[in-house]
Scaffold this motif. Structure first.
Motif, short mmCIF file in Angstrom:
data_model
loop_
_atom_site.label_atom_id
_atom_site.label_comp_id
_atom_site.label_asym_id
_atom_site.label_seq_id
_atom_site.Cartn_x
_atom_site.Cartn_y
_atom_site.Cartn_z
N SER A 1 62.75 29.93 -8.54
CA SER A 1 63.91 30.00 -9.44
C SER A 1 65.20 30.20 -8.66
O SER A 1 65.25 31.00 -7.73
N PRO A 2 66.26 29.50 -9.04
CA PRO A 2 67.57 29.80 -8.46
C PRO A 2 68.02 31.21 -8.85
O PRO A 2 67.47 31.81 -9.77
N LYS A 3 69.01 31.72 -8.16
CA LYS A 3 69.56 33.01 -8.53
C LYS A 3 70.26 32.92 -9.88
O LYS A 3 70.86 31.90 -10.23
N SER A 4 70.17 33.99 -10.66
CA SER A 4 70.85 34.07 -11.94
C SER A 4 72.29 34.52 -11.72
O SER A 4 72.62 35.14 -10.71
N LEU A 5 73.13 34.23 -12.71
CA LEU A 5 74.55 34.54 -12.62
C LEU A 5 75.01 35.19 -13.91
O LEU A 5 74.75 34.70 -15.00
N SER A 6 75.70 36.33 -13.78
CA SER A 6 76.30 37.01 -14.92
C SER A 6 77.73 37.36 -14.57
O SER A 6 78.05 37.63 -13.41
N GLY A 7 78.59 37.36 -15.57
CA GLY A 7 79.98 37.68 -15.28
C GLY A 7 80.78 37.92 -16.54
O GLY A 7 80.28 37.83 -17.67
N ALA A 8 82.03 38.24 -16.33
CA ALA A 8 82.97 38.46 -17.42
C ALA A 8 84.33 37.95 -16.97
O ALA A 8 84.57 37.75 -15.78
N ALA A 9 85.22 37.75 -17.92
CA ALA A 9 86.57 37.29 -17.59
C ALA A 9 87.55 37.87 -18.58
O ALA A 9 87.27 37.96 -19.78
N GLY A 10 88.68 38.28 -18.06
CA GLY A 10 89.79 38.71 -18.89
C GLY A 10 91.03 37.94 -18.48
O GLY A 10 91.37 37.94 -17.30
N VAL A 11 91.67 37.24 -19.43
CA VAL A 11 92.78 36.36 -19.10
C VAL A 11 93.94 36.61 -20.06
O VAL A 11 93.73 36.73 -21.29
N TYR A 12 95.14 36.67 -19.51
CA TYR A 12 96.37 36.76 -20.30
C TYR A 12 97.26 35.60 -19.90
O TYR A 12 97.36 35.25 -18.72
#
Length: 359
Positions: free
Chosen positions: A74-85
């Protein structure tokens, strides 16, 4: 006797060297395995500009990891978040997850976004038409799962909930609240040699997005989405040439917020939000030049058309777009890039921040 001692000494010394080499090799393998399984955390700045949202600032924390450290497929999993103004008053917060499990037999996605979106659209009302602003409070949640059926064939099911409260400038259109529940059935063939940065293989995807009345939708509609991505290795494996076809076809009552808008993934160089309709067809090519292990440049060009526009003069015209971009490798042991693209279209242009490649 001396000769026997000499032979024994040589054998012991040779065995010691071999043992040392094995220990060193084993240590190296463990070190590489440990590095491949290591969890990596990065916080990336976000900055961009287009003629609609204006300047955009934010931050994107991302985590890349192995769900099962014993799973070498399995490839590596990816998690994230973003905050944009943005300087036109818009703001967004989102989370995203891309998970690979059970030797890549299962793929799971989750995406959530909420925010206030101030934008514009073009209406051909008087003489040459005008742009009108609109403000939309938006919430979108998507969850999906894919199962490998046979070799490189996957079947998946996604659910997307969308809620919009949209207010139009000068009441050129009635203010409206729209909530939709969409089911997406998809099938794909994926022969890429890497999910994050392929340089060989292809990916074919067909999606049927259904908004049935029985699922709480005020309007029944369907979308058929098709795409074909092909990847070619160049410059002895250092670079990549990628080509893409995309066709998104709306059927039924497509609400304003779910129309296809030129600009972004399938044709860069359009940021005003002028050209939108029920369907879109696009072709594009991109050359990815890696001049450094951590950095690269891209050049891209494409053609697109739309149909089902509220402005019939826009239907079936050819809209070209092209530009250049910069890429930076975000993680040490996985080829996963972030970057900026600058593109020019027909009487329009835009700058795009990228998380991963365009396609």
């Amino acid at each position: 006797m001396k000769r026997t001692l000499l032979i024994i000494t040589i054998l012991i010394f040779s065995s010691s060297l071999l043992f040392a080499q094995e220990v060193k090799k084993d240590s190296l393998n463990k070190s590489l395995l440990k590095e491949e399984n290591a969890t990596q955390f990065k916080v990336m700045p976000f900055f961009s500009y287009n003629r609609n949202l204006k300047f955009m600032f934010g931050a994107i924390p991302m985590l890349m990891y192995k769900l099962d450290k014993q799973d070498s497929i399995s490839p590596k999993s990816l998690s994230g978040a973003a905050g944009v103004y943005t300087t036109n008053g818009s703001h967004f917060v989102s989370v995203f997850n891309r998970l690979f499990l059970k030797e890549d037999k299962w793929r799971i996605i989750f995406f959530g976004l909420t925010g206030n979106h101030t934008s514009q659209f073009f209406m051909d009302d008087f003489q040459n038409g005008s742009f009108y602003d609109y403000n939309s409070n938006t919430t979108i949640v998507t969850a999906g799962i894919k199962r490998r059926l046979l070799n490189n064939i996957f079947f998946g099911l996604n659910y997307t909930y969308s809620h919009y409260y949209t207010v139009y400038e000068d009441e050129v259109l009635p203010n409206e609240t729209t909530s939709t529940n969409a089911l997406e059935y998809n099938i794909s063939i994926d022969t890429r040699n890497d999910v994050y940065y392929p340089n060989k293989g292809n990916q074919v995807r067909v999606k049927w997005v259904n908004l049935p009345e029985w699922f709480g939708n005020d309007f029944t509609s369907n979308k058929i989405k098709t795409e074909y991505n092909q990847y070619f290795s160049a410059r002895e494996g250092e670079d990549v040439f990628a080509a893409r076809y995309a066709g998104n076809f709306g059927l039924g009552d497509i609400v304003f917020e779910q129309q296809e808008v030129l600009g972004g993934k399938d044709i860069r160089g359009y940021s005003e939000g002028k050209y939108r309709g029920d369907g879109l067809i696009a072709f594009q090519g991109e050359y990815r030049y890696n001049f450094h292990p951590k950095m690269g440049l891209v050049g891209f060009a494409g053609l697109a058309t739309i149909y089902g526009s509220d402005n019939p003069d826009f239907d079936w015209n050819i809209y070209p777009g092209g530009g250049i971009g910069y890429r930076y490798r975000a993680f040490k042991d996985v080829k996963f890039n972030i970057g900026l693209d600058a593109a020019v279209g027909k009487d329009d242009w835009g700058i795009y921040f990228r998380i991963g490649e365009a396609f």
